[in-house]
Design a protein around this motif. Structure first.
Motif, PDB file in Angstrom:
ATOM      1  N   ARG A 142      39.915  30.543  43.258  1.00 40.23           N
ATOM      2  CA  ARG A 142      39.427  31.799  43.510  1.00 40.23           C
ATOM      3  C   ARG A 142      40.596  32.874  43.819  1.00 40.23           C
ATOM      4  O   ARG A 142      40.407  34.133  43.784  1.00 40.23           O
ATOM      5  N   LEU A 173      41.025  36.433  42.191  1.00 43.44           N
ATOM      6  CA  LEU A 173      41.649  37.511  42.767  1.00 43.44           C
ATOM      7  C   LEU A 173      42.700  38.570  41.967  1.00 43.44           C
ATOM      8  O   LEU A 173      42.700  39.577  42.228  1.00 43.44           O
ATOM      9  N   ALA A 189      40.603  40.266  39.789  1.00 40.60           N
ATOM     10  CA  ALA A 189      40.208  41.554  40.412  1.00 40.60           C
ATOM     11  C   ALA A 189      41.125  42.690  41.028  1.00 40.60           C
ATOM     12  O   ALA A 189      40.975  43.823  40.990  1.00 40.60           O
ATOM     13  N   GLY A 245      35.862  39.767  42.089  1.00 43.89           N
ATOM     14  CA  GLY A 245      36.177  39.085  43.168  1.00 43.89           C
ATOM     15  C   GLY A 245      35.058  38.387  44.347  1.00 43.89           C
ATOM     16  O   GLY A 245      35.124  37.178  44.727  1.00 43.89           O
TER      17      GLY A 245
END
Length: 473
Positions: A55, A59, A62, A411
């Protein structure tokens, strides 16, 4: 109004030179999206190298979307006031340097910093390049040519996904090094493009510019309230928030299919290749953006609300096809541990041999063909409802909102996947999360319908302004 004389002209200026210039700008628009599409297929390997959760790589993507969109506003405003070619060259060098830095990064913070540098440069390519290309296209053909502009971006995303998955399966750094070299070569290609004059494509200005006059109107800060005062501009800008929340989530499509492959027992390396190839195949519907552009041109010649209507119908009609795509089960049959070529061949063969794969491909192509009507008509509408000196800035403002929407979609869907894991084990959590985010297409379609109501008056106002200016030149 600020008066600025013509900048230095490049060699030539004939049909061949202009064609070369358009090709360079379109290809650079595709490279912009190659850079964006390169990272998602490699989330797993990069996360393993830096020992961070996936994740955090989401990020990176994003934040890069957002930084690129913010930077584009500055690039576009300066481009609407000055010579645009040097800005494009500088921007390309910056993103090439950032991409090269990503390849040699040894820790997550360094990788993040390099990606942000690349994002700053990428902001110039789309916003300033869009302004240049609109000055080469007559209003009657804007949808068609802008479909190639949008298609090049879609092809770039596909190429980034495919190159990332295939070339980066064994070593994730190699695709970044390759793209760095291509970016530097593109900078050289810019040197030989034609310096296009603002307003060249406008029928109201054609005769006076051909006679040697110079369209010397440039954007000023006082123009910004007028830009936002056009109702069509407001709808075209705001729709990006919801549209890109849906589109931004789709960068996780390779991960969905990679997780499906892992769930069927394939090794992580093979799963990355499978995910990239499936995602590439399923995005082929973007090729039909040409039909969306042609439909927009045809309906626009009949009614000034035509382009917005085509976009509204496209994004709303695509929604059920996306929902089917994410939940149709796919039986993956590829040689685990084999080379990338063997895996690609097996995936392609499965389109014919496995009914579920064929059904998924058809569903995906239809979904993407419908939503691809958005892109060329959005580009063309911006050109239709704004004078030449405002277009780059309006595009960049729309792109800024697009970036916010895409960053949010990219995100937040990662957070959604994590939150859904307890109720829906992988890969089902990815399917549920992606399906939920496609609901953002509903308000997008509504805003395009509202733009169809305001665009006739805004287009007529621009024609009146250009005609009055032509009489003064």
């Amino acid at each position: 109004m600020t008066l600025i004389g013509p900048g230095p002209r490049a060699w030539g200026g004939g049909a061949g030179h202009r064609f070369y210039s358009v090709v360079v700008f379109v290809l650079l628009a595709s490279l912009d999206n190659v850079a964006i599409g390169l990272v998602p297929p490699l989330y797993g390997p990069i996360a393993d190298t830096f020992e961070v959760p996936q994740r955090l790589l989401g990020l990176v993507t994003a934040v890069s979307f957002l930084v690129s969109a913010v930077a584009a506003v500055g690039w576009a405003y300066v481009g609407d006031r000055t010579n645009r070619k040097p800005l494009l060259m500088v921007g390309t060098v910056i993103w090439a340097v950032g991409t090269g830095g990503s390849a040699v990064a040894t820790a997550y913070p360094a990788f993040l910093a390099a990606q942000l540098v690349a994002a700053v440069g990428l902001g110039a390519v789309g916003s300033v390049g869009f302004s240049v290309v609109t000055d080469l296209i007559s209003p009657r053909r804007r949808g068609l040519v802008m479909s190639f502009w949008g298609l090049s971006q879609g092809v770039g995303t596909l190429a980034g996904t495919l190159v990332g998955g295939l070339l980066g399966a064994a070593d994730w750094r190699r695709p970044f090094l390759l793209l760095t070299v291509v970016g530097l070569a593109a900078t050289v290609a810019y040197l030989f493009t034609f310096d296009i004059r603002r307003g060249e494509s406008e029928p109201e200005l054609a005769d006076v510019l051909a006679g040697g006059a110079e369209y010397d109107y440039r954007i000023t800060r006082a123009d910004l309230p007028r830009i936002l005062g056009r109702r069509t501009n407001r709808w075209l800008i705001l729709q990006g928030l919801t549209a890109q929340a849906a589109f931004g989530s789709l960068v996780w499509l390779p991960v969905l299919f990679a997780e499906r492959a892992k769930d069927q027992g394939y090794s992580p390396a093979t799963a990355v290749v499978v995910g990239s190839v499936f995602a590439t195949l399923f995005q082929l519907g973007g090729v039909f953006s040409i039909l969306g552009g042609l439909a927009g041109d045809a309906l626009q010649r009949r009614t000034p609300s035509g382009r917005a209507r085509v976009a509204a119908v496209g994004v709303l009609a695509a929604l059920p096809f996306y929902l089917v795509l994410f939940f149709v089960p796919i039986r993956i049959d590829v040689p685990d541990g084999a080379g990338s070529g063997a895996v690609v061949a097996a995936v392609l063969a499965s389109v014919v041999s496995e009914p579920t794969v064929g059904l998924s491909l058809v569903t995906a192509v239809v979904a993407l063909a419908l939503t691809s009507a958005n892109s060329p008509n959005w580009f063309a509408l911006i050109a239709d409802v704004n004078p030449p000196e405002h277009r780059g800035t309006v595009y960049s403002l729309g792109n800024l909102v697009n970036g916010v929407g895409r960053a949010a979609g990219n995100g937040l869907v990662g957070v959604a996947f994590h939150g859904l894991r307890a109720a829906f084990p992988p890969p089902l959590n990815y399917a549920v999360g992606l399906a939920a985010f496609q609901l953002f297409f509903i308000p997008t379609g509504i805003m395009y319908w509202l733009a169809s109501r305001s665009s006739p008056d805004d287009i007529a106002a621009v024609h009146e302004v250009l005609q009055a200016r032509a009489e003064k030149l």
